[in-house]
Design a protein around this motif. Structure first.
Motif, PDB file in Angstrom:
ATOM      1  N   ILE A  12       7.064   2.025  -3.462  1.00  0.00           N
ATOM      2  CA  ILE A  12       7.986   3.062  -2.971  1.00  0.00           C
ATOM      3  C   ILE A  12       8.465   2.691  -1.571  1.00  0.00           C
ATOM      4  CG2 ILE A  12       8.277   5.512  -2.419  1.00  0.00           C
ATOM      5  CD1 ILE A  12       5.982   6.130  -4.335  1.00  0.00           C
ATOM      6  N   GLU A  14      10.261   4.669   1.471  1.00  0.00           N
ATOM      7  CA  GLU A  14      10.633   5.991   1.993  1.00  0.00           C
ATOM      8  C   GLU A  14      11.065   5.839   3.445  1.00  0.00           C
ATOM      9  OE1 GLU A  14       8.672  10.364   3.010  1.00  0.00           O
ATOM     10  OE2 GLU A  14       7.449   8.822   2.052  1.00  0.00           O
ATOM     11  N   LYS A  18       7.211   1.323   3.672  1.00  0.00           N
ATOM     12  CA  LYS A  18       7.040   0.717   2.365  1.00  0.00           C
ATOM     13  C   LYS A  18       5.557   0.731   2.003  1.00  0.00           C
ATOM     14  CE  LYS A  18      10.874  -2.557   3.022  1.00  0.00           C
ATOM     15  NZ  LYS A  18      11.265  -3.993   3.020  1.00  0.00           N
ATOM     16  N   ILE A  19       5.267   0.934   0.721  1.00  0.00           N
ATOM     17  CA  ILE A  19       3.896   0.886   0.260  1.00  0.00           C
ATOM     18  C   ILE A  19       3.838   0.058  -1.017  1.00  0.00           C
ATOM     19  CG2 ILE A  19       4.085   3.077  -1.025  1.00  0.00           C
ATOM     20  CD1 ILE A  19       1.124   3.583  -0.250  1.00  0.00           C
ATOM     21  N   LEU A  24      -1.088   1.682  -2.731  1.00  0.00           N
ATOM     22  CA  LEU A  24      -0.896   2.989  -3.353  1.00  0.00           C
ATOM     23  C   LEU A  24      -2.087   3.346  -4.237  1.00  0.00           C
ATOM     24  CD1 LEU A  24       0.873   5.468  -3.913  1.00  0.00           C
ATOM     25  CD2 LEU A  24       1.970   4.175  -5.758  1.00  0.00           C
ATOM     26  N   SER A  53       8.403  12.120  -1.943  1.00  0.00           N
ATOM     27  CA  SER A  53       7.891  11.240  -0.892  1.00  0.00           C
ATOM     28  C   SER A  53       6.731  10.434  -1.451  1.00  0.00           C
ATOM     29  CB  SER A  53       7.405  12.077   0.302  1.00  0.00           C
ATOM     30  OG  SER A  53       6.367  12.958  -0.120  1.00  0.00           O
ATOM     31  N   VAL A  54       6.242   9.486  -0.652  1.00  0.00           N
ATOM     32  CA  VAL A  54       5.033   8.760  -1.033  1.00  0.00           C
ATOM     33  C   VAL A  54       3.881   9.746  -1.203  1.00  0.00           C
ATOM     34  CG1 VAL A  54       3.305   7.081  -0.292  1.00  0.00           C
ATOM     35  CG2 VAL A  54       5.737   6.600   0.062  1.00  0.00           C
ATOM     36  N   SER A  55       3.786  10.723  -0.300  1.00  0.00           N
ATOM     37  CA  SER A  55       2.699  11.712  -0.364  1.00  0.00           C
ATOM     38  C   SER A  55       2.721  12.487  -1.673  1.00  0.00           C
ATOM     39  CB  SER A  55       2.787  12.683   0.816  1.00  0.00           C
ATOM     40  OG  SER A  55       2.523  12.022   2.027  1.00  0.00           O
ATOM     41  N   TYR A  57       3.769  11.566  -4.702  1.00  0.00           N
ATOM     42  CA  TYR A  57       3.286  10.790  -5.849  1.00  0.00           C
ATOM     43  C   TYR A  57       1.817  10.406  -5.684  1.00  0.00           C
ATOM     44  CZ  TYR A  57       8.011  10.980  -7.419  1.00  0.00           C
ATOM     45  OH  TYR A  57       9.222  11.466  -7.847  1.00  0.00           O
ATOM     46  N   ARG A  58       1.390  10.184  -4.470  1.00  0.00           N
ATOM     47  CA  ARG A  58      -0.036   9.936  -4.225  1.00  0.00           C
ATOM     48  C   ARG A  58      -0.868  11.143  -4.638  1.00  0.00           C
ATOM     49  NH1 ARG A  58      -2.772  11.569   0.084  1.00  0.00           N
ATOM     50  NH2 ARG A  58      -0.918  11.795   1.401  1.00  0.00           N
TER      51      ARG A  58
END
Length: 260
Positions: A12, A14, A18-19, A24, A53-55, A57-58
């Motif tokens: 992802i 954002e 980047k992650i 992840l 956001s990344v948060s 989906y995490r």
């Protein structure tokens, strides 16, 4: 899994962050352990108020990891309907950023949810290695009908339903690990994660589409070398209306997916 097959692929993007898939996966396992340490267990319902956001989906993947149930409301839902949905869903936990958690004190229904969890993750948090085994008939996700009248109805999405939905979407959009997609539709990002593709989160607020800063989104597409976009007709209309007068192009785009 994508994290094992493509650990170094970017999962992802954002904004400027980047992650990769390896990181992840680690953070999902850390978040899963955090949920368990807070008292969330298999079958518990978790109301999630986190923007794309990344948060987000995490947290969603961590909820699935421990066998809990993710509960979503429309971002634009009114306070009264939100409270009705909370009474129907009977959530044990509530995940949101600090701003929303503070505002939640204005709602009795949100205050009465026993477990409050933020979006921050401590780097030293231990990880959970063992994923919870689920049956296809077990509930994975609960969403609510939209509209301003009548009692909202909860839609129960089982793991079996989501599995079939993912298979149908994967067949239709056919993402590849080499793709860099801008999926404005949240569920498509989950499909991308399943195959190891890269997802670029568009920098605009879907709750306020009229305030979309199209030029910044176009810059994102160009900078990240996006080659696919999955979005609503409105999104494509904004992009084309911005580019046409300037005779601008998006040279990397190979495929677009949209629906009415």
């Amino acid at each position: 899994t994508a994290s094992q097959a493509h650990p170094n692929n970017i999962a992802i993007i954002e904004k400027d962050n980047k992650i990769d898939y390896n990181t992840l996966e680690k953070q999902v396992k850390q978040t899963a352990m955090m949920f368990l340490s807070k008292g969330v267990r298999k079958g518990d319902r978790v109301l999630i108020f986190v923007p794309m956001s990344v948060s987000l989906y995490r947290i969603v993947l961590a909820v699935f990891y421990i066998g809990a149930v993710a509960v979503f409301l429309d971002e634009w839902v009114s306070k009264s309907r939100m409270e009705i949905c909370c009474r129907i869903a009977r959530c044990r936990a509530f995940a949101a950023d600090n701003k929303i958690r503070i505002l939640s004190f204005l709602s009795r229904e949100l205050r009465e949810i026993p477990i409050k969890i933020g979006t921050k993750l401590k780097p030293e948090q231990r990880i959970l290695e063992q994923v919870e085994v689920m049956d296809l008939d077990d509930t994975a996700l609960i969403t609510f009908t939209t509209g301003s009248t009548g009692t909202p109805k909860a839609a129960n999405r089982t793991h079996g339903f989501l599995n079939e939905q993912f298979k149908a979407l994967l067949q239709e959009i056919n993402p590849k690990p080499s793709d860099i997609d801008m999926p404005v539709l949240p569920i498509v990002l989950l499909c991308n994660l399943a195959v190891g593709a890269t997802s670029v989160i568009a920098g605009f607020n879907p709750r306020k589409p009229a305030k979309m800063k199209t030029g910044k989104v176009v810059d994102q597409i160009l900078k990240s070398k996006v080659n696919r976009i999955t979005a609503s007709p409105f999104f494509f209309d904004q992009i084309s209306s911005f580019l046409f007068p300037k005779k601008g192009t998006l040279p990397k785009i190979e495929k677009i997916f949209t629906c009415w």
